[in-house]
Design a protein around this motif. Structure first.
Motif, mmCIF file in Angstrom:
data_model
loop_
_atom_site.group_PDB
_atom_site.id
_atom_site.type_symbol
_atom_site.label_atom_id
_atom_site.label_comp_id
_atom_site.label_asym_id
_atom_site.label_seq_id
_atom_site.Cartn_x
_atom_site.Cartn_y
_atom_site.Cartn_z
ATOM 1 N N TYR A 119 -17.212 -60.788 -57.896
ATOM 2 C CA TYR A 119 -17.192 -60.096 -59.178
ATOM 3 C C TYR A 119 -18.179 -58.937 -59.198
ATOM 4 C CZ TYR A 119 -15.379 -64.790 -59.971
ATOM 5 O OH TYR A 119 -14.689 -65.971 -59.853
ATOM 6 N N SER A 120 -17.945 -58.002 -60.114
ATOM 7 C CA SER A 120 -18.925 -56.941 -60.319
ATOM 8 C C SER A 120 -20.194 -57.556 -60.912
ATOM 9 C CB SER A 120 -18.364 -55.886 -61.278
ATOM 10 O OG SER A 120 -18.221 -56.430 -62.587
ATOM 11 N N LEU A 162 -21.860 -56.719 -63.538
ATOM 12 C CA LEU A 162 -21.754 -56.865 -64.989
ATOM 13 C C LEU A 162 -20.901 -58.079 -65.349
ATOM 14 C CD1 LEU A 162 -22.573 -55.467 -67.650
ATOM 15 C CD2 LEU A 162 -20.373 -54.251 -67.564
ATOM 16 N N HIS A 163 -19.805 -58.266 -64.632
ATOM 17 C CA HIS A 163 -18.934 -59.405 -64.900
ATOM 18 C C HIS A 163 -19.639 -60.706 -64.539
ATOM 19 C CE1 HIS A 163 -14.650 -61.283 -64.443
ATOM 20 N NE2 HIS A 163 -15.277 -61.696 -65.521
ATOM 21 N N TRP A 164 -20.386 -60.706 -63.437
ATOM 22 C CA TRP A 164 -21.084 -61.917 -63.014
ATOM 23 C C TRP A 164 -22.115 -62.350 -64.055
ATOM 24 C CZ3 TRP A 164 -20.260 -65.955 -60.404
ATOM 25 C CH2 TRP A 164 -21.292 -66.785 -59.978
ATOM 26 N N GLU A 165 -22.787 -61.397 -64.675
ATOM 27 C CA GLU A 165 -23.753 -61.733 -65.725
ATOM 28 C C GLU A 165 -23.062 -62.472 -66.862
ATOM 29 O OE1 GLU A 165 -25.808 -58.280 -67.071
ATOM 30 O OE2 GLU A 165 -26.607 -57.781 -65.091
ATOM 31 N N SER A 166 -21.885 -62.012 -67.239
ATOM 32 C CA SER A 166 -21.127 -62.654 -68.314
ATOM 33 C C SER A 166 -20.699 -64.060 -67.906
ATOM 34 C CB SER A 166 -19.899 -61.807 -68.665
ATOM 35 O OG SER A 166 -19.142 -62.415 -69.683
ATOM 36 N N ILE A 167 -20.274 -64.217 -66.661
ATOM 37 C CA ILE A 167 -19.847 -65.522 -66.162
ATOM 38 C C ILE A 167 -21.001 -66.518 -66.191
ATOM 39 C CG2 ILE A 167 -19.139 -66.762 -64.062
ATOM 40 C CD1 ILE A 167 -17.388 -64.294 -63.397
ATOM 41 N N VAL A 168 -22.142 -66.112 -65.658
ATOM 42 C CA VAL A 168 -23.309 -67.003 -65.607
ATOM 43 C C VAL A 168 -23.719 -67.412 -67.022
ATOM 44 C CG1 VAL A 168 -25.765 -67.145 -65.030
ATOM 45 C CG2 VAL A 168 -24.155 -66.123 -63.398
ATOM 46 N N GLN A 209 -13.916 -71.855 -59.325
ATOM 47 C CA GLN A 209 -13.557 -70.450 -59.138
ATOM 48 C C GLN A 209 -12.373 -70.059 -60.009
ATOM 49 O OE1 GLN A 209 -12.550 -68.975 -55.051
ATOM 50 N NE2 GLN A 209 -10.762 -68.184 -56.151
ATOM 51 N N ARG A 210 -11.343 -70.898 -60.040
ATOM 52 C CA ARG A 210 -10.161 -70.572 -60.835
ATOM 53 C C ARG A 210 -10.500 -70.463 -62.321
ATOM 54 N NH1 ARG A 210 -4.714 -73.711 -58.718
ATOM 55 N NH2 ARG A 210 -5.119 -73.597 -56.465
ATOM 56 N N LEU A 211 -11.420 -71.311 -62.797
ATOM 57 C CA LEU A 211 -11.777 -71.269 -64.213
ATOM 58 C C LEU A 211 -12.617 -70.041 -64.560
ATOM 59 C CD1 LEU A 211 -12.555 -74.951 -65.281
ATOM 60 C CD2 LEU A 211 -10.454 -73.650 -65.571
ATOM 61 N N ILE A 212 -13.624 -69.737 -63.742
ATOM 62 C CA ILE A 212 -14.510 -68.616 -64.090
ATOM 63 C C ILE A 212 -13.844 -67.269 -63.873
ATOM 64 C CG2 ILE A 212 -16.568 -69.992 -63.614
ATOM 65 C CD1 ILE A 212 -16.975 -68.383 -61.054
ATOM 66 N N ASP A 213 -12.755 -67.220 -63.092
ATOM 67 C CA ASP A 213 -12.001 -65.973 -62.938
ATOM 68 C C ASP A 213 -11.541 -65.426 -64.287
ATOM 69 O OD1 ASP A 213 -12.196 -65.725 -60.218
ATOM 70 O OD2 ASP A 213 -10.164 -66.403 -59.769
ATOM 71 N N HIS A 214 -11.426 -66.296 -65.303
ATOM 72 C CA HIS A 214 -10.847 -65.903 -66.584
ATOM 73 C C HIS A 214 -11.882 -65.654 -67.673
ATOM 74 C CE1 HIS A 214 -7.243 -66.989 -64.500
ATOM 75 N NE2 HIS A 214 -7.677 -68.214 -64.344
#
Length: 310
Positions: free
Chosen positions: A25-26, A28-34, A289-294
C-alpha cells in the motif's frame, strides 16, 4: 467468542504480518489501515476508556469499555449502517427507486487498487452516466441519487463496483415531477464505459502501457461495461434499507466464518453467478490481507449524494 473471531484472528497475527503487508500500500493508505485495525483490535477494552455504572441498591460496579466507532469493526460498522438507514429514510423522496450496479472489467481492478482516488472518479462517472441516460428521452428531469462503493466481491478479493439508488424520474426546470420508469440499458453500458475510461485515462500517467490498456478496453468491450438494474423499489423506507445493505461495512460478517484453528480461517459465501454456497479455507495472513485491502483512505467518502439528494 463467535462474535469476536475477526478480532481474535487479528490479535493472533496482525503484529506478525503487518511489516510484510505494508509494502502493498501507499504510505498514506497504510496509515489509514493501521489506524482502523488497531481501533478494531482494542474496541471495548477498558484500558482505552470506559463508563462505570453503580447499582444504587447493592453498590455493585460494572465497567463498560468505550467502543471504537470504526466501520472496519464488525459490531461498530453494523451500528453505523443502522443509524445511516434511519437517517436516510427520513430524507429521501417517497417515490419509486431503482437499484443499479455499475461494474468494471478485471483489467481495471489493479489500476484502482494502486490509486484509490480513482474510486471518486467511478462514483462521479456513474452519476453522470445515469443522469444523461435518464434525460435521453428529451426531458430535463434531475433525479435523486445515492451512491455506495463496494471494493470487495463475495470471496473478499478486490473488486470495486458502484451501487446506485436512483429515483425513477426527477424534477424538471419548471419544478414538475416526471416519472421515468424505463432506462435504455444499452446506452447506459456504453456511456458508463466511455466516461469511466476517458476520466481514468486523463488521471493516469501518460505512458504507452496505460494508453494500450484503455484502447484495449474500448475495443474488447464493444457493448460497454456491465450495469445491472433489475431491482425496483416503490417504498422509500424499503429503498433506504435495501441500499443500507451495501453501505460501507466490514467485508465479511462474523457468522460466515465457520472455523479458525489458529492457522487457517474457513469461511463461506454464495457465488454471485452460480448461486452455489462456496466454502474456502485460507491462511490467516491471507485472510487479514483480503480484509484490509478494503479499508479506504482516511476521510474518503464511500457514500455520496448526487442530483436532488446532493
Amino acid at each position: 467468542m463467535k462474535n469476536k473471531l475477526i478480532k481474535l484472528i487479528f490479535r493472533d497475527f496482525w503484529y506478525v504480518v503487518c511489516v510484510e503487508l505494508a509494502s502493498r500500500y501507499s504510505s498514506l493508505h497504510w496509515e489509514s489501515i493501521v489506524e482502523n485495525v488497531e481501533k478494531m483490535i482494542n474496541c471495548g477494552e477498558s484500558a482505552n476508556g470506559y463508563a462505570e455504572y453503580i447499582c444504587p441498591n447493592c453498590f455493585e460496579k460494572k465497567r463498560v469499555g468505550f467502543t471504537c466507532k470504526c466501520r472496519f469493526c464488525t459490531s461498530c460498522g453494523k451500528r453505523y449502517v443502522d443509524e445511516w438507514v434511519e437517517k436516510t429514510v427520513k430524507s429521501i423522496f417517497d417515490v419509486a427507486h431503482r437499484h443499479l450496479v455499475f461494474t468494471i472489467p478485471q483489467e481495471l481492478r489493479e489500476v484502482i487498487f494502486s490509486d484509490r482516488m480513482l474510486i471518486k472518479i467511478m462514483m462521479d462517472c456513474a452519476s453522470k452516466t445515469a443522469v444523461e441516460v435518464l434525460q435521453s428521452k428529451g426531458v430535463d428531469a434531475v433525479p435523486g441519487i445515492l451512491l455506495v462503493v463496494h471494493t470487495f466481491g463475495r470471496d473478499l478479493k478486490f473488486n470495486p463496483h458502484v451501487h446506485m439508488l436512483m429515483t425513477e424520474g426527477g424534477l424538471t426546470s419548471s419544478n414538475q415531477w416526471v416519472d421515468i420508469p424505463f432506462l435504455a440499458y444499452g446506452l447506459l453500458r456504453k456511456k458508463w464505459q466511455y466516461y469511466l475510461l476517458t476520466e481514468i485515462k486523463a488521471s493516469l500517467p501518460k505512458t504507452k502501457e496505460n494508453a494500450r490498456l484503455i484502447d484495449c478496453l474500448f475495443k474488447s468491450q464493444r457493448k460497454g461495461f456491465y450495469v445491472n438494474g433489475k431491482s425496483k423499489m416503490t417504498s422509500a423506507r424499503h429503498a433506504a434499507r435495501y441500499i443500507g445493505r451495501y453501505m460501507a461495512r466490514p467485508a465479511l460478517a462474523e457468522h460466515k466464518i465457520t472455523n479458525y484453528d489458529g492457522e487457517e480461517v474457513t469461511f463461506w459465501y454464495v457465488d454471485h453467478e452460480t448461486k452455489v454456497k462456496v466454502t474456502e479455507a485460507i491462511p490467516a495472513k491471507e485472510f487479514i490481507q483480503r480484509l484490509i485491502d478494503h479499508i479506504p483512505l482516511k476521510g474518503f467518502k464511500m457514500v455520496r449524494n448526487y442530483g436532488l439528494y446532493s
